[in-house]
Design a protein around this motif. Structure first.
Motif, mmCIF file in Angstrom:
data_model
loop_
_atom_site.group_PDB
_atom_site.id
_atom_site.type_symbol
_atom_site.label_atom_id
_atom_site.label_comp_id
_atom_site.label_asym_id
_atom_site.label_seq_id
_atom_site.Cartn_x
_atom_site.Cartn_y
_atom_site.Cartn_z
ATOM 1 N N ASN A 2 39.610 39.496 39.088
ATOM 2 C CA ASN A 2 38.421 38.953 38.447
ATOM 3 C C ASN A 2 37.676 40.047 37.703
ATOM 4 O OD1 ASN A 2 37.172 40.414 40.433
ATOM 5 N ND2 ASN A 2 36.517 38.671 41.618
ATOM 6 N N GLY A 3 36.682 39.642 36.942
ATOM 7 C CA GLY A 3 35.884 40.615 36.225
ATOM 8 C C GLY A 3 36.420 40.969 34.852
ATOM 9 N N TRP A 4 37.215 40.122 34.255
ATOM 10 C CA TRP A 4 37.748 40.410 32.937
ATOM 11 C C TRP A 4 37.162 39.449 31.917
ATOM 12 C CZ3 TRP A 4 40.818 36.206 31.505
ATOM 13 C CH2 TRP A 4 41.288 35.401 32.541
ATOM 14 N N VAL A 25 45.222 33.263 33.894
ATOM 15 C CA VAL A 25 45.459 34.208 34.992
ATOM 16 C C VAL A 25 45.744 35.578 34.397
ATOM 17 C CG1 VAL A 25 46.962 34.773 36.939
ATOM 18 C CG2 VAL A 25 46.440 32.397 36.446
#
Length: 66
Positions: A2-4, A25
């Motif tokens: 996460n965090g993109w 994803v």
């Protein structure tokens, strides 16, 4: 992972102008460039069960419960 930012990922892989495509994803593959420190071990009393089970867990003080 996460965090993109999906827009930045789309630009990085060359599909920044394709609005009909989405990044569902993101999977990181490879090795880290740093080695994190070992977290250590849990104390033995937290990881090892030293008590004994009762022969009949439904029996208490000679009387059968239930």
């Amino acid at each position: 992972m996460n965090g993109w930012d999906p827009d930045l990922v789309k630009q990085a892989i060359g599909i920044g102008d394709r609005d009909e495509l989405a990044i569902a994803v993101l999977v990181a593959v490879g090795y880290s460039d740093i080695t994190p420190p070992h977290p250590g071990r849990h104390p033995r009393d937290r990881a090892v069960f030293t008590e004994q089970y009762a022969a009949d867990p439904l029996r208490t003080n000679g009387y059968r419960m239930g």
